[in-house]
Motif scaffolding. Structure first.
Motif, PDB file in Angstrom:
ATOM      1  N   ALA A   1       0.844  -1.191   0.000  1.00  0.00           N
ATOM      2  CA  ALA A   1       0.000   0.000   0.000  1.00  0.00           C
ATOM      3  C   ALA A   1       0.873   1.232   0.000  1.00  0.00           C
ATOM      4  O   ALA A   1       1.939   1.261   0.639  1.00  0.00           O
ATOM      5  CB  ALA A   1      -0.923   0.008   1.218  1.00  0.00           C
ATOM      6  N   VAL A   2       0.450   2.253  -0.737  1.00  0.00           N
ATOM      7  CA  VAL A   2       1.146   3.541  -0.767  1.00  0.00           C
ATOM      8  C   VAL A   2       0.233   4.579  -0.132  1.00  0.00           C
ATOM      9  O   VAL A   2      -0.915   4.745  -0.547  1.00  0.00           O
ATOM     10  CB  VAL A   2       1.496   3.956  -2.202  1.00  0.00           C
ATOM     11  CG1 VAL A   2       2.165   5.337  -2.205  1.00  0.00           C
ATOM     12  CG2 VAL A   2       2.440   2.917  -2.833  1.00  0.00           C
ATOM     13  N   LEU A   3       0.747   5.257   0.890  1.00  0.00           N
ATOM     14  CA  LEU A   3      -0.024   6.236   1.648  1.00  0.00           C
ATOM     15  C   LEU A   3       0.597   7.620   1.500  1.00  0.00           C
ATOM     16  O   LEU A   3       1.828   7.747   1.498  1.00  0.00           O
ATOM     17  CB  LEU A   3      -0.065   5.856   3.136  1.00  0.00           C
ATOM     18  CG  LEU A   3      -0.486   4.424   3.478  1.00  0.00           C
ATOM     19  CD1 LEU A   3      -0.370   4.185   4.976  1.00  0.00           C
ATOM     20  CD2 LEU A   3      -1.912   4.163   3.025  1.00  0.00           C
ATOM     21  N   GLU A   4      -0.247   8.630   1.411  1.00  0.00           N
ATOM     22  CA  GLU A   4       0.232  10.003   1.282  1.00  0.00           C
ATOM     23  C   GLU A   4      -0.581  10.933   2.159  1.00  0.00           C
ATOM     24  O   GLU A   4      -1.779  10.720   2.349  1.00  0.00           O
ATOM     25  CB  GLU A   4       0.138  10.499  -0.168  1.00  0.00           C
ATOM     26  CG  GLU A   4       1.217   9.990  -1.105  1.00  0.00           C
ATOM     27  CD  GLU A   4       1.132  10.655  -2.476  1.00  0.00           C
ATOM     28  OE1 GLU A   4       0.142  11.380  -2.721  1.00  0.00           O
ATOM     29  OE2 GLU A   4       2.057  10.459  -3.280  1.00  0.00           O
ATOM     30  N   GLY A   5       0.083  11.981   2.652  1.00  0.00           N
ATOM     31  CA  GLY A   5      -0.621  13.034   3.355  1.00  0.00           C
ATOM     32  C   GLY A   5      -0.863  14.220   2.445  1.00  0.00           C
ATOM     33  O   GLY A   5      -0.200  14.367   1.403  1.00  0.00           O
TER      34      GLY A   5
END
Length: 349
Positions: A342-346
């Motif tokens: 999974a790739v998470l970004e703010g």
């Protein structure tokens, strides 16, 4: 994807070698209350609930139905369960939110490894005709993978020891970790793996809340948006795989968009030191990426929850502004057989 979906809250237990005095429900309840308190939501506000666990650890069929007492299944709720690590339960919840059938989801996972020999329990994942009857336990199979890496010249025992030392030193700052700080690398367990190359056996649970669109922004000051998520599987037969590589991880990362732009953090579900070597190569992680700042599974490895914790830890760093773009990885099966990325970004600061 037509909807933006984010991790808006994360909670976990203090992971312990044994929790004999607690049932699964008693272990879960504080975590579920904590993760809901982070958002101000009540159980009735959750549109979908999904859990991950294993009946083999509990030693009884349909054990997950008992854990629902901790959630509260009355009035009736929309609920599902996967016999996998909680990271795959999160994947199911993510797809549910994508359909628009719910705006929020509660995902939780738990595992008590202390009652039995988890090394032998995990043997039941193997091919039931040719491999499982030989009873090669999980540590022996990981040692085969480590030896393959050593023979290929991709690592050596001092490098493996360095991975263990770095992980447990990082765990010093994690109040939930089972092993923290300086830990003796120990004697050989199965060559070339020493006790320090292997994860601790322990009990624990974790939970996250997902939310879509503006609901996520209302529940969390800085949501960890799931920009991509994918999972792939290797061949079941160990003899037809190259144990020094993980093409399923590489493909999952590619499909999740991990290679589109650099990440600053990676939480890798590598229970054994040699597996971090394999994953770093498959995910193209260089020294600029901080790997397992939480200590990773070498600091705490509650079976069936450790993969979900990797996603939760990565999301928590985005929540508090310590990371802007993070990768989270989960695995299941022998020698990195199944892999989720999974790739998470703010939001930009």
């Amino acid at each position: 994807m037509t909807r933006e979906i984010a991790v808006v809250a994360f909670a976990q237990t203090d992971h312990r070698r044994t929790s004999d005095e607690l049932s699964e429900v008693e272990m879960l309840m504080p975590v579920l209350h904590e993760v809901l308190d982070h958002t101000g939501l009540q159980t009735a506000d959750i549109g979908f609930t999904c859990s991950g666990s294993s009946d083999y650890l509990a030693g009884r069929a349909f054990s997950f139905t008992l854990a629902l007492d901790g959630v509260g299944a009355w009035p009736p709720i929309s609920e599902s369960h996967v016999e996998m690590d909680g990271a795959w339960a999160l994947y199911e919840a993510w797809t549910k939110l994508l359909t628009g059938e719910a705006d929020t989801a509660l995902v939780y996972a738990y595992g008590k490894s202390s009652p039995g020999s988890v090394r032998d329990v995990l043997t039941r994942q193997l091919d039931p005709y040719y491999v499982a009857p030989l009873w090669p336990d999980s540590v022996a199979l990981a040692a085969l993978q480590a030896q393959a890496l050593v023979d290929a010249g991709e690592t050596d025992e001092p490098a493996l020891a360095a991975v263990a030392a770095r992980s447990r030193e990082a765990g010093r700052d994690n109040p939930h970790a089972q092993l923290r700080g300086s830990v003796t690398h120990g004697d050989y367990l199965v060559r070339p793996l020493r006790t320090g190359d292997c994860p601790p056996v322990g009990d624990g649970a974790a939970a996250v809340i997902l939310a879509a669109g503006e609901r996520a922004r209302a529940l969390c000051a800085r949501p960890a948006w799931i920009r991509g998520i994918d999972h792939r599987i290797e061949a079941h037969g160990l003899g037809v795989r190259d144990l020094t590589d993980s093409p399923s991880t590489r493909l999952a990362a590619e499909r999740a968009g991990a290679f589109d732009r650099p990440v600053d953090t990676a939480e890798l579900h590598a229970p054994f030191t040699a597996q971090e070597i394999v994953l770093r190569k498959a995910l193209r992680l260089d020294d600029t990426v901080r790997v397992n700042p939480s200590g990773g599974p070498l600091a705490a490895n509650p079976v069936m929850a450790a993969g979900l914790i990797r996603i939760g830890e990565a999301a928590a760093r985005i929540h508090r502004g310590a990371s802007d773009r993070a990768l989270a990885h989960a695995t299941s099966g022998p020698c990195l057989q199944q892999n989720l990325v999974a790739v998470l970004e703010g939001d930009p600061r």
